[in-house]
Design an enzyme around this catalytic site. Structure first.
Site, mmCIF file in Angstrom:
data_model
loop_
_atom_site.group_PDB
_atom_site.id
_atom_site.type_symbol
_atom_site.label_atom_id
_atom_site.label_comp_id
_atom_site.label_asym_id
_atom_site.label_seq_id
_atom_site.Cartn_x
_atom_site.Cartn_y
_atom_site.Cartn_z
ATOM 1 N N ASP A 104 27.600 8.598 56.904
ATOM 2 C CA ASP A 104 27.009 7.665 56.058
ATOM 3 C C ASP A 104 26.342 6.485 56.871
ATOM 4 O O ASP A 104 26.624 5.928 58.063
ATOM 5 C CB ASP A 104 27.818 7.273 55.149
ATOM 6 C CG ASP A 104 28.389 8.068 54.254
ATOM 7 O OD1 ASP A 104 28.027 9.220 54.112
ATOM 8 O OD2 ASP A 104 29.494 7.848 53.710
HETATM 9 N N1 URA Z 1 33.111 10.655 54.810
HETATM 10 C C1 URA Z 1 32.625 9.799 54.256
HETATM 11 O O1 URA Z 1 32.892 9.285 53.069
HETATM 12 N N2 URA Z 1 31.550 9.025 54.852
HETATM 13 C C2 URA Z 1 31.198 9.562 56.199
HETATM 14 O O2 URA Z 1 30.428 9.137 56.731
HETATM 15 C C3 URA Z 1 32.005 10.829 56.757
HETATM 16 C C4 URA Z 1 32.983 11.171 56.007
#
Ligand code: URA
Length: 236
Positions: A104
């Site tokens: 993310d």
């Molecule tokens: N899970 C999440 O919520 N975000 C990420 O970036 C990776 C795994």
């Protein structure tokens, strides 16, 4: 057979212009003989290229480990926002690298970038179960009950069933290591939310055998070593 300027710039160490200059200065040896021109071709599988006396390893594909900083998109391009590709020098950007698996925008840590599509497919395919480990910090301490729920497999608010996941509590419990065997959208944040807690920090530590090099500061990157490439099933 490939052009010498293409082969040397594919290492990400020099731009094509720099390679031309190196060749002009007689600093590039192809099988012991000074390279005559950037367009001279050779077969990297059998020939030896040296720059300033040092042998240059030419790989079929490029594999880069980045310590992704928060605030940057795991994408190749975006009209408005900075992407992880924007953090690489032009010599790398020209090689068609893409992030192998996403983090993310606000997540940090291990991100593999490559132009080896087959490897990406293998690492990301759900049937290959490549484990990913994340460090998280939460707004409240997680508990052995949360741990049991993760171990059992959480069903998200929209009904999505997650596979059992590891949750190792650290310190006072507001830090933990999460091990996922799959990769659903915002998975850790959503699993944690389903337990009534929020993730304040998320950093990927490993993906299969590939472990984040802690000497890389956020935004820094390096090429994978030969050993790392062969362990993840890449092509040397
Ligand atoms: N899970 C999440 O919520 N975000 C990420 O970036 C990776 C795994």
């Amino acid at each position: 057979m490939e052009r010498i300027d293409k082969l040397l710039s594919s290492t990400g160490r020099w731009s094509r212009r720099e390679v031309r200059q190196l060749i002009k200065e007689g600093r590039v040896l192809a099988d012991g003989v000074p390279a005559a021109a950037p367009e001279q071709k050779l077969d990297p599988a059998v020939s030896c290229l040296r720059v300033d006396g040092e042998e240059v390893m030419i790989r079929a594909y490029t594999y880069v480990m980045m310590n992704k900083p928060a605030g940057v998109l795991s994408a190749t391009e975006d009209p408005r926002q900075r992407t992880v590709l924007d953090l690489l020098p032009p010599a790398f950007r020209r090689q068609g690298l893409f992030p192998v698996g996403r983090l993310d925008k606000d997540s940090e840590g291990l991100l593999l970038l490559s132009n080896d599509g087959a490897l990406a497919h293998r690492l990301l395919s759900p049937k290959n179960h490549v484990d990913k480990v994340y460090y998280i910090r939460t707004d409240r301490p997680l508990t052995p009950e949360d741990q049991a729920a993760f171990a059992q497999g959480i069903t998200l608010a929209d009904g999505t069933a997650c596979l059992p996941a590891g949750l190792e509590l650290l310190g006072a419990g507001d830090e933990a290591l999460v091990t996922l065997h799959e990769g659903k959208f915002h998975q850790i944040k959503r699993m944690t939310a389903s337990r009534g807690a929020a993730v304040c920090r998320l950093k990927r530590i490993s993906m299969g055998t590939l472990v984040l090099d802690e000497s890389l500061k956020p935004g820094e990157f390096r090429l994978l070593s030969g050993q790392e490439v062969s362990k993840i099933g890449g092509k040397l």
